[in-house]
Design a protein around this motif. Sequence first.
Motif, mmCIF file in Angstrom:
data_model
loop_
_atom_site.group_PDB
_atom_site.id
_atom_site.type_symbol
_atom_site.label_atom_id
_atom_site.label_comp_id
_atom_site.label_asym_id
_atom_site.label_seq_id
_atom_site.Cartn_x
_atom_site.Cartn_y
_atom_site.Cartn_z
ATOM 1 N N SER A 24 -7.621 -74.996 27.888
ATOM 2 C CA SER A 24 -7.536 -74.236 28.602
ATOM 3 C C SER A 24 -5.317 -74.277 28.884
ATOM 4 O O SER A 24 -4.918 -73.854 28.057
ATOM 5 N N ARG A 25 -5.382 -75.459 29.241
ATOM 6 C CA ARG A 25 -3.539 -75.926 28.927
ATOM 7 C C ARG A 25 -2.732 -75.467 27.398
ATOM 8 O O ARG A 25 -1.645 -76.047 27.389
ATOM 9 N N SER A 27 -4.402 -74.575 24.461
ATOM 10 C CA SER A 27 -4.765 -73.190 23.781
ATOM 11 C C SER A 27 -3.078 -72.621 22.957
ATOM 12 O O SER A 27 -3.874 -72.620 21.862
ATOM 13 N N HIS A 28 -2.624 -72.235 23.799
ATOM 14 C CA HIS A 28 -1.721 -71.802 22.846
ATOM 15 C C HIS A 28 -1.123 -73.190 21.708
ATOM 16 O O HIS A 28 -0.736 -71.946 20.840
ATOM 17 N N GLU B 34 -7.896 -66.792 29.369
ATOM 18 C CA GLU B 34 -6.311 -66.633 30.146
ATOM 19 C C GLU B 34 -6.073 -68.654 30.201
ATOM 20 O O GLU B 34 -6.643 -69.326 30.773
ATOM 21 N N ALA B 35 -4.714 -68.682 30.174
ATOM 22 C CA ALA B 35 -4.346 -70.014 30.375
ATOM 23 C C ALA B 35 -3.828 -70.302 31.820
ATOM 24 O O ALA B 35 -3.493 -69.319 32.643
ATOM 25 N N SER B 36 -3.412 -71.126 31.899
ATOM 26 C CA SER B 36 -4.186 -71.374 33.349
ATOM 27 C C SER B 36 -2.619 -71.778 33.933
ATOM 28 O O SER B 36 -1.731 -72.063 32.875
ATOM 29 N N ARG B 39 2.539 -73.133 37.227
ATOM 30 C CA ARG B 39 3.708 -72.840 37.903
ATOM 31 C C ARG B 39 3.788 -71.250 38.417
ATOM 32 O O ARG B 39 4.621 -71.298 39.484
ATOM 33 N N ARG B 98 -1.837 -65.905 26.242
ATOM 34 C CA ARG B 98 -1.337 -67.049 28.103
ATOM 35 C C ARG B 98 -0.803 -65.842 29.936
ATOM 36 O O ARG B 98 -1.536 -66.480 30.630
#
Lengths: 329, 257
Positions: A24-25, A27-28, B34-36, B39, B98
């Motif tokens: 997930s971290r 993925s972009h 959805e990305a974590s 922050r 995102r």
Amino acid sequence: MSGLFILSLDTEIAWGTYGARKLSRTSHCFNVYRDLFPRLIALLDQYEVPATFAVVGHLFLESCNGHDEIPQPHYRWMPAPDSYRDPRSDVTRAPWYYGPDIIARIRAARMPHEIGTHTFTHVIAADPAVTSEMWDAQLQMCARIHARCGLPMRSLVYPQDKVAYVDRLPDYGIVAFRGVERRWYRSLPRRLQKAFHVLDRALGWTPATYNPSDLRVGERLVDLPASQFLMAYDGFRRYIPTSARVRQARKGLERAARRGEIFHLWFHPFNLGTSEKMFDALEQILRRVAEMRAEGRIEVMTMGQAADWILAGGPERDRASAQTKRQPA
Amino acid sequence: MTCKIVVLASRSETSYLLINALAARFDIAQVVFEASHFRKMLRYRLRTLGPWVVAGQLLFLLWDRLVIRPRSRPRISRLLAGHDTSAPDGRLPVLDVRSINSPEVWKLLEQIRPDVVVVSGTGIIGRRALGLAPWFINIHCGITPRYRGVHGAFWAIVEGRPDLAGVTIHQVDAGVDTGAILAQAPIDIDPQFDTYRTLPVKQYLAGLDPMIETVEAACAGRATPITRPDLESRQWFSPTPGDYLRFRRAMRQLRKR
């Protein structure tokens, strides 16, 4: 005697990212991978730097229905067997796990890049879950794929830099592997190692460079250890300035040129997606490499080329000819 | 009758478990991950809880990372054995974004026009997205309205109410887990076995069947809300080290029973 610069790129897209949270971290970065890759190739072409792409064998495939014939590990730290990560699909539906277009890009580049292997499904050789049969099956599969594509499989980068089963490599025609970065803090406990590694990068300490004469592993294999990982801009590492990364690489290049040693830089292409600053840092390093090469102070080789040169006694010959030049006529 | 389902989730083994269970029963038109947002979450908590509480939460997070999570891993593997926790990539249409509240997702929902949107572990969904499907159904690890927010079973144990450790399937509205309750299921606490990390896994496992039944009912237009007038509403956040010590004490007391 000039120094030697090697650039190796762990080309794995999502295969090297374990667990849903990490996926997930990152993925972009995977989503923009197909945009980053041509830019990377263009940059290497621009500075005429041939690189070694250590490609996960599965990326060669257009599609698959799983690989039940290959024994796969079940790591203790993962909830499911590793075979679960195989989407058993195709490149359009699971572009993070298939990448024939990526291979085509590398082959279409102006520079003659080397395509090495990073195992078939990114198995971690030194993990207790990976048996010698599993390791052999991985390399056999990669060897078959490379042969089918007409690509010699001459170099290996161990997933997660966990080195094991080294004695098996020459049987598959592999002449070079990337060993672990040799730093004094490597003997410390893992967490301390990590802390010192970050400190090392943040402060830009001079990276390790290696005397090519010391890198032979037997008669048919060469260990080309890493000197510097070009750190991505993720997590707290984003606060480490670009200048620290570039300064460290410059120090490594200078030291390699001065001592006639090897400076081995590496990163994952997806790391370029963490920030535009990655491209900036890489460009500054490649520009310096090109300048030093023009001055005759550094040579650029792929891992396979460097191994061939070492196995053919190149370092010893160069040293002898340097000594002859130094002696007065 | 075919029912178009979209799943909005965060990437986690438990979300994969839910998606695979739903995929075995329904045709899933799209999965959006959805990305974590660590922050963003940190900023929100600093604003609402203040720096001292957040510092404590971060300290606990570190303890969780270093101790609780590694120790819980074999237990979680045991709980998940026999369940499909593989990522849906390649088998289902997957999109990683995102933010759930982005034009990309709105456009996608407008195109698909889903009958039901299943939500698992995302951030708060904005009103704009909520208007794009008749049903947004969330799986929540806690019995609402008493345990809204995060780690419902953990807080139920801390409060000495292990009977209120469970999972809620509810409709999503603009609040934090304030939507109409559609189904609830309790979990069994095993004080010898359970940790802070095994509880959410048990909650997801307990929530699979109620979620499937609720989605079926929603598709058929017969999902009916239930009310819990016996429970006071309260939102909970991540624990601090002090809360974790209270949890350990409560678990010790449960062991003695």
